[in-house]
Design an enzyme around this catalytic site. Structure first.
Site, mmCIF file in Angstrom:
data_model
loop_
_atom_site.group_PDB
_atom_site.id
_atom_site.type_symbol
_atom_site.label_atom_id
_atom_site.label_comp_id
_atom_site.label_asym_id
_atom_site.label_seq_id
_atom_site.Cartn_x
_atom_site.Cartn_y
_atom_site.Cartn_z
ATOM 1 N N SER A 177 0.849 -1.193 0.000
ATOM 2 C CA SER A 177 0.000 0.000 0.000
ATOM 3 C C SER A 177 0.884 1.241 0.000
ATOM 4 O O SER A 177 1.712 1.400 -0.896
ATOM 5 C CB SER A 177 -0.959 -0.026 1.199
ATOM 6 O OG SER A 177 -1.885 1.044 1.119
ATOM 7 N N THR A 178 0.778 2.090 1.014
ATOM 8 C CA THR A 178 1.537 3.339 1.054
ATOM 9 C C THR A 178 3.038 3.072 0.952
ATOM 10 O O THR A 178 3.588 2.312 1.738
ATOM 11 C CB THR A 178 1.247 4.107 2.355
ATOM 12 O OG1 THR A 178 -0.166 4.237 2.506
ATOM 13 C CG2 THR A 178 1.895 5.479 2.326
ATOM 14 N N HIS A 203 -2.552 -1.144 -3.440
ATOM 15 C CA HIS A 203 -3.752 -0.313 -3.260
ATOM 16 C C HIS A 203 -3.677 0.909 -4.169
ATOM 17 O O HIS A 203 -2.847 1.793 -3.971
ATOM 18 C CB HIS A 203 -3.877 0.144 -1.806
ATOM 19 C CG HIS A 203 -4.158 -0.979 -0.854
ATOM 20 N ND1 HIS A 203 -3.866 -0.914 0.492
ATOM 21 C CD2 HIS A 203 -4.715 -2.208 -1.057
ATOM 22 C CE1 HIS A 203 -4.237 -2.051 1.073
ATOM 23 N NE2 HIS A 203 -4.743 -2.848 0.152
ATOM 24 N N MET A 296 -0.226 1.059 5.388
ATOM 25 C CA MET A 296 -0.942 1.248 6.648
ATOM 26 C C MET A 296 -2.150 0.322 6.721
ATOM 27 O O MET A 296 -2.737 -0.019 5.703
ATOM 28 C CB MET A 296 -1.414 2.697 6.787
ATOM 29 C CG MET A 296 -2.121 2.968 8.099
ATOM 30 S SD MET A 296 -2.710 4.666 8.229
ATOM 31 C CE MET A 296 -3.557 4.590 9.813
ATOM 32 N N ASP A 299 -4.786 -4.881 6.056
ATOM 33 C CA ASP A 299 -5.144 -5.679 4.882
ATOM 34 C C ASP A 299 -4.010 -6.651 4.574
ATOM 35 O O ASP A 299 -2.850 -6.257 4.449
ATOM 36 C CB ASP A 299 -5.403 -4.762 3.677
ATOM 37 C CG ASP A 299 -5.975 -5.522 2.486
ATOM 38 O OD1 ASP A 299 -6.614 -6.575 2.708
ATOM 39 O OD2 ASP A 299 -5.786 -5.063 1.339
#
Length: 363
Positions: A177-178, A203, A296, A299
């Site tokens: 993700s991030t 993501h 973050m 998931d």
């Protein structure tokens, strides 16, 4: 001691957009909008008085464009910056320029055409802000939204112990993700052309992933593409889940193929790492390697545990090399991680695991 709120500065030349963003963020008790600015010059004056935890920045603005302002900020006084601009919605190179300049995340302009669209984009924005506040930024040269946090059960039934059929084909499943766009670039660029097939959930909203895949394909020895429904999974290729749709691994005989499905967000994300990992637990079992990277939230944590319970090997990126050590930390806490490694060592871990599988078959 009360929890400190995440202080946000909004920079956008549209008064209506500033108001929408302010309203969305102000509904979260953990976020405080410390102010707004209509252009970079006004924002710079605000920064002289107070430094926010996170800045939300548009790219198209008068007097100075957002990209120039971003580069100046990251060179002079780095702070976590989220780009919120329509320029990135079609997955253009602007998105990648922003990441290279130091942006920690990119979100599309809020959609207000339907209540559900507003709820989802509001949740995404609030989570991005909280994630960005925890991000590690370095100098560069010049919830209230979704009512219920769904699990992978909303897309795919839980795996059943003992139901996985044997196959000699090995596959790698990655979730990020991030900070993941740059981290994935670092990993995939180091892999040789004879690497195992790789399926990836990063993501991203719709419209971003095709351009992201093309960009990676241009710098990697392996082939990188946006995943398509029903296509076979082949060695030497990496498949990135399309934005805003779930990606699952399926098996036809002894071969794997990709399934792309619509459905509600899982673990507040679509695509969801939990969905991919659960499908890998079901259809690949001990023939899969799960890798959870920077990001973050949680998931992927449950899905990785399911993978490990059904015999898969699992790896998590270490805290030192993560932009945000959220997803790996949660996966470790859930008990799904077999080994923690640095970003630099992930390509080697993939190839050692792949080669060990070939050696076992040959033996």
């Amino acid at each position: 001691m009360p929890k400190q709120k995440v202080r946000v500065l909004i920079v956008d030349d549209s008064a209506s957009v500033r108001q929408i963003l302010l309203t969305i963020l102000s509904e979260d008790p953990d976020i405080e909008v410390m102010g707004t600015a209509s252009d970079p010059f006004m924002a710079a004056r605000r920064l002289q008085d107070e430094i926010p935890d996170v800045m939300i920045l548009d790219l198209e603005m008068p007097r100075m464009d957002g990209m120039t302002f971003l580069r100046k900020i990251m060179a002079q006084r780095p702070i976590p910056v989220i780009i919120c601009s329509s320029l990135t919605e079609e997955g253009s190179n602007v998105m990648f320029e922003a990441f290279e300049a130091g942006a920690v995340d990119i979100v599309p302009k809020p959609k207000i055409d339907t209540r559900q669209a507003l709820l989802e984009c509001s949740a995404r924005l609030r989570e991005a802000v909280k994630s960005a506040a925890r991000a590690r930024v370095r100098p560069r040269a010049e919830r209230r939204a979704i009512e219920k946090k769904l699990t992978a059960d909303a897309i795919i039934p839980p795996p059943v112990q003992g139901k996985v059929r044997p196959t000699t084909e090995r596959i790698v499943c990655i979730g990020a993700s991030t900070g993941g766009t740059e981290a994935l670039n670092d990993v995939l660029e180091m892999l040789p052309a004879h690497c195992p097939p790789i399926v990836i959930v990063q993501h991203m909203p719709a419209g971003f992933t095709a351009a992201f895949a093309r960009r990676l394909d241009g710098v990697c020895q392996i082939r990188v593409k946006e995943a398509e429904d029903g296509e076979p999974v082949l060695p030497g290729c990496a498949y990135i889940a399309p934005g805003a749709r779930h990606m699952l691994l399926q098996r036809i005989g002894l071969r794997y193929q990709i399934a792309i499905k619509d459905g509600p967000p899982v673990s507040r994300h679509r695509p969801s790492v939990d969905v991919l990992f659960r499908s890998a637990a079901q259809h690949a079992g001990a023939n899969a390697l799960g890798v959870i990277m920077t990001g973050m939230g949680d998931d992927g944590a449950r899905g990785m545990l399911e993978m490990r319970k059904l015999g898969a090997s699992t790896r998590a990126q270490d805290e030192e090399s993560c932009v945000v050590f959220g997803m790996p930390k949660e996966a470790i806490a859930h008990g799904g991680v077999e080994k923690v490694v640095s970003l630099h060592h992930i390509p080697r871990e993939i190839m050692l695991w792949y080669q060990a599988g070939h050696a076992a078959v040959a033996g």
